[in-house]
Design a protein around this motif. Structure first.
Motif, PDB file in Angstrom:
ATOM      1  N   ILE A 164       0.230   7.733   3.747  1.00 13.88           N
ATOM      2  CA  ILE A 164       1.211   7.353   4.543  1.00 13.88           C
ATOM      3  C   ILE A 164       2.140   6.452   3.848  1.00 13.88           C
ATOM      4  CG2 ILE A 164       1.625   5.742   6.502  1.00 13.88           C
ATOM      5  CD1 ILE A 164      -1.161   6.820   7.810  1.00 13.88           C
ATOM      6  N   GLY A 219       0.902  -1.248   0.016  1.00 12.38           N
ATOM      7  CA  GLY A 219       0.040  -0.168  -0.150  1.00 12.38           C
ATOM      8  C   GLY A 219       0.932   1.360   0.001  1.00 12.38           C
ATOM      9  N   PHE A 235      -5.389  11.137  13.310  1.00 12.12           N
ATOM     10  CA  PHE A 235      -5.848  11.705  12.265  1.00 12.12           C
ATOM     11  C   PHE A 235      -4.498  12.165  11.156  1.00 12.12           C
ATOM     12  CE2 PHE A 235     -10.018  12.480  14.365  1.00 12.12           C
ATOM     13  CZ  PHE A 235     -10.586  11.434  13.977  1.00 12.12           C
ATOM     14  N   VAL A 236      -4.232  11.680  10.089  1.00 12.38           N
ATOM     15  CA  VAL A 236      -3.133  12.135   9.335  1.00 12.38           C
ATOM     16  C   VAL A 236      -3.560  12.535   7.951  1.00 12.38           C
ATOM     17  CG1 VAL A 236      -1.030  11.252   8.121  1.00 12.38           C
ATOM     18  CG2 VAL A 236      -1.660  10.415  10.534  1.00 12.38           C
ATOM     19  N   MET A 289      -7.547   9.077   2.548  1.00  9.29           N
ATOM     20  CA  MET A 289      -8.592   8.497   3.594  1.00  9.29           C
ATOM     21  C   MET A 289      -9.371   9.669   4.238  1.00  9.29           C
ATOM     22  SD  MET A 289      -8.010   5.513   6.375  1.00  9.29           S
ATOM     23  CE  MET A 289      -7.490   4.345   5.152  1.00  9.29           C
ATOM     24  N   ASN A 345       0.546  -1.706   5.080  1.00  2.42           N
ATOM     25  CA  ASN A 345      -0.187  -0.385   5.347  1.00  2.42           C
ATOM     26  C   ASN A 345      -1.291  -0.261   4.632  1.00  2.42           C
ATOM     27  OD1 ASN A 345      -0.195   2.640   5.607  1.00  2.42           O
ATOM     28  ND2 ASN A 345      -0.115   2.318   3.328  1.00  2.42           N
ATOM     29  N   SER A 346      -1.889  -1.230   3.663  1.00  4.31           N
ATOM     30  CA  SER A 346      -3.089  -1.085   3.012  1.00  4.31           C
ATOM     31  C   SER A 346      -4.241  -1.109   3.716  1.00  4.31           C
ATOM     32  CB  SER A 346      -3.261  -2.404   2.006  1.00  4.31           C
ATOM     33  OG  SER A 346      -2.300  -2.122   1.081  1.00  4.31           O
ATOM     34  N   GLY A 347      -5.082  -0.163   3.714  1.00 10.95           N
ATOM     35  CA  GLY A 347      -6.494  -0.140   4.571  1.00 10.95           C
ATOM     36  C   GLY A 347      -7.367   0.815   3.751  1.00 10.95           C
TER      37      GLY A 347
HETATM   38  N1  LIG Z   1      -4.873   8.841   7.678  1.00 10.68           N
HETATM   39  C1  LIG Z   1      -5.432   8.635   8.713  1.00 10.68           C
HETATM   40  O1  LIG Z   1      -5.661   9.536   9.491  1.00 10.68           O
HETATM   41  C2  LIG Z   1      -5.093   7.301   9.350  1.00 10.68           C
HETATM   42  C3  LIG Z   1      -5.327   7.133  10.751  1.00 10.68           C
HETATM   43  C4  LIG Z   1      -5.126   5.885  11.398  1.00 10.68           C
HETATM   44  C5  LIG Z   1      -4.738   4.807  10.331  1.00 10.68           C
HETATM   45  N2  LIG Z   1      -4.660   4.991   9.113  1.00 10.68           N
HETATM   46  C6  LIG Z   1      -4.123   3.877   8.347  1.00 10.68           C
HETATM   47  O2  LIG Z   1      -3.090   4.101   7.577  1.00 10.68           O
HETATM   48  C7  LIG Z   1      -2.926   3.402   6.371  1.00 10.68           C
HETATM   49  C8  LIG Z   1      -2.836   4.170   5.363  1.00 10.68           C
HETATM   50  O3  LIG Z   1      -3.916   5.006   4.704  1.00 10.68           O
HETATM   51  P1  LIG Z   1      -3.630   6.560   4.461  1.00 10.68           P
HETATM   52  O4  LIG Z   1      -4.334   7.347   5.437  1.00 10.68           O
HETATM   53  O5  LIG Z   1      -2.398   6.564   3.859  1.00 10.68           O
HETATM   54  O6  LIG Z   1      -4.877   6.309   3.195  1.00 10.68           O
HETATM   55  P2  LIG Z   1      -4.697   6.036   1.532  1.00 10.68           P
HETATM   56  O7  LIG Z   1      -4.070   7.305   1.093  1.00 10.68           O
HETATM   57  O8  LIG Z   1      -6.376   6.157   1.053  1.00 10.68           O
HETATM   58  O9  LIG Z   1      -3.894   4.845   1.324  1.00 10.68           O
HETATM   59  C9  LIG Z   1      -4.382   3.782   1.434  1.00 10.68           C
HETATM   60  C10 LIG Z   1      -3.498   2.668   0.822  1.00 10.68           C
HETATM   61  O10 LIG Z   1      -4.032   1.342   0.947  1.00 10.68           O
HETATM   62  C11 LIG Z   1      -3.990   0.816  -0.354  1.00 10.68           C
HETATM   63  N3  LIG Z   1      -4.917  -0.211  -0.416  1.00 10.68           N
HETATM   64  C12 LIG Z   1      -6.417   0.181  -0.343  1.00 10.68           C
HETATM   65  N4  LIG Z   1      -7.267  -0.807  -0.929  1.00 10.68           N
HETATM   66  C13 LIG Z   1      -6.303  -1.895  -1.142  1.00 10.68           C
HETATM   67  C14 LIG Z   1      -6.550  -3.056  -1.877  1.00 10.68           C
HETATM   68  N5  LIG Z   1      -7.649  -3.623  -2.016  1.00 10.68           N
HETATM   69  N6  LIG Z   1      -5.211  -3.821  -2.412  1.00 10.68           N
HETATM   70  C15 LIG Z   1      -4.280  -3.156  -1.918  1.00 10.68           C
HETATM   71  N7  LIG Z   1      -3.814  -1.807  -1.538  1.00 10.68           N
HETATM   72  C16 LIG Z   1      -4.951  -1.350  -1.186  1.00 10.68           C
HETATM   73  C17 LIG Z   1      -4.022   2.042  -1.289  1.00 10.68           C
HETATM   74  O11 LIG Z   1      -3.513   1.522  -2.500  1.00 10.68           O
HETATM   75  P3  LIG Z   1      -4.224   1.230  -3.791  1.00 10.68           P
HETATM   76  O12 LIG Z   1      -5.870   2.088  -3.762  1.00 10.68           O
HETATM   77  O13 LIG Z   1      -3.579   1.959  -5.037  1.00 10.68           O
HETATM   78  O14 LIG Z   1      -4.798  -0.119  -3.926  1.00 10.68           O
HETATM   79  C18 LIG Z   1      -3.202   2.871  -0.625  1.00 10.68           C
HETATM   80  O15 LIG Z   1      -1.903   2.754  -0.968  1.00 10.68           O
HETATM   81  C19 LIG Z   1      -4.353   2.512   6.549  1.00 10.68           C
HETATM   82  O16 LIG Z   1      -4.122   1.186   6.902  1.00 10.68           O
HETATM   83  C20 LIG Z   1      -5.144   3.369   7.550  1.00 10.68           C
HETATM   84  O17 LIG Z   1      -6.302   2.806   7.966  1.00 10.68           O
HETATM   85  C21 LIG Z   1      -4.742   6.461   8.639  1.00 10.68           C
END
Ligand SMILES: NC(=O)c1ccc[n+]([C@@H]2O[C@H](COP(=O)([O-])OP(=O)(O)OC[C@H]3O[C@@H](n4cnc5c(N)ncnc54)[C@H](OP(=O)(O)O)[C@@H]3O)[C@@H](O)[C@H]2O)c1
Length: 241
Positions: A10, A5, A177-178, A182, A79-81
């Protein structure tokens, strides 16, 4: 370091920062154009494969291909989520969160754990969330999915701590929150951390082989407060509908 991811938020920031620090970085995601952009920016330091973590057999094979191409793996960052999104079917949306955040995670965690156990050493980093610490009505399946992976990692960490056969570190990263795709446009957030700042702190904790990482740092305080709050109060929180 292999980042599952790495196409946005992130994961993309981590790929850039790790490459700048001299790591050989492998990145995956479904959006190939994002991976190509990273390749253009990071050059020989970056390897990539298109991967959908919900296609479990194919994701496992793809991970192995990436490991082979890079000549090995010492750290994997799961990290994917995805979080709640508007959908015509709540059931389908909730199932997709579980497919990505839980089933996709467990599948690759298991592959990485077997790989590191055979190698005798390694480091698994799982991106959980402050949301793992309590449920919210706005994001019940998301909170549940993150609670699952944090508890799951704790079980594996106990196993690693008890073993003298292998030396595997497990880091549970709990961002507050970051800024990322997402959180883009979501309401009701506070203390929203800059992506690069949160990732810089996280990378430091990874390098220090911490068991738990709270980013940005002030979210450790929130985690502490949540842990002290009785369920009687948490059950009456009004966060969203
Ligand atoms: N931002 C926040 O406030 C926050 C807070 C707590 C935890 N987190 C966690 O941090 C992680 C990264 O999130 P982010 O905030 O950076 O969000 P993001 O920009 O939406 O990134 C999500 C990543 O997950 C990948 N992903 C989603 N569905 C997937 C799938 N089916 N197969 C493979 N990859 C997949 C996406 O890649 P593709 O779409 O290209 O597949 C992308 O690289 C997540 O686990 C999230 O839950 C974020």
């Amino acid at each position: 370091m292999i980042i599952i991811g790495a196409t946005s938020g992130i994961g993309a920031s981590l790929a850039r920062q790790a490459a700048e620090k001299g790591y050989l970085v492998g990145g995956t995601g479904r959006r190939e154009e994002r991976l190509i952009s990273l390749k253009e920016a990071l050059g020989d330091a970056f390897f990539y494969r298109v991967m959908d973590v919900t296609q479990r057999e194919s994701a496992s094979n793809t991970l192995q291909q990436l490991i082979d191409e890079m000549g090995g793996m010492d750290i994997i960052v799961l990290n994917s989520g995805i979080s709640n999104y508007p959908s015509s079917s709540v059931t389908a949306m909730e199932q997709e969160i579980i497919d990505v955040n839980v089933s996709g995670f467990v599948n690759l965690f298991g592959r990485a754990f077997s790989y590191f156990r055979e190698q005798g050493t390694g480091h698994i980093v799982g991106i959980s969330s402050i949301a793992s610490l309590f449920g919210t009505s706005r994001a019940a399946p998301y909170c549940g999915s993150k609670a699952f992976i944090s508890t799951y990692m704790q079980g594996y960490r106990q196993r690693c701590n008890a073993s003298d056969q292998f030396n595997i570190t497990i880091t549970d990263v709990k961002p507050g929150f970051v800024k990322s795709e997402m959180t883009d446009g979501k309401r009701g957030m506070f203390w929203v951390g800059e992506t690069d700042v949160a990732v810089r702190q996280m990378l430091k904790d990874i390098e220090n082989k911490k068991s738990y990482s709270y980013v940005t740092r002030r979210w450790r305080l929130v985690a502490w407060l949540i842990k002290l709050t009785p369920n009687l109060l948490l059950d009456r929180l009004k966060i969203g509908a």
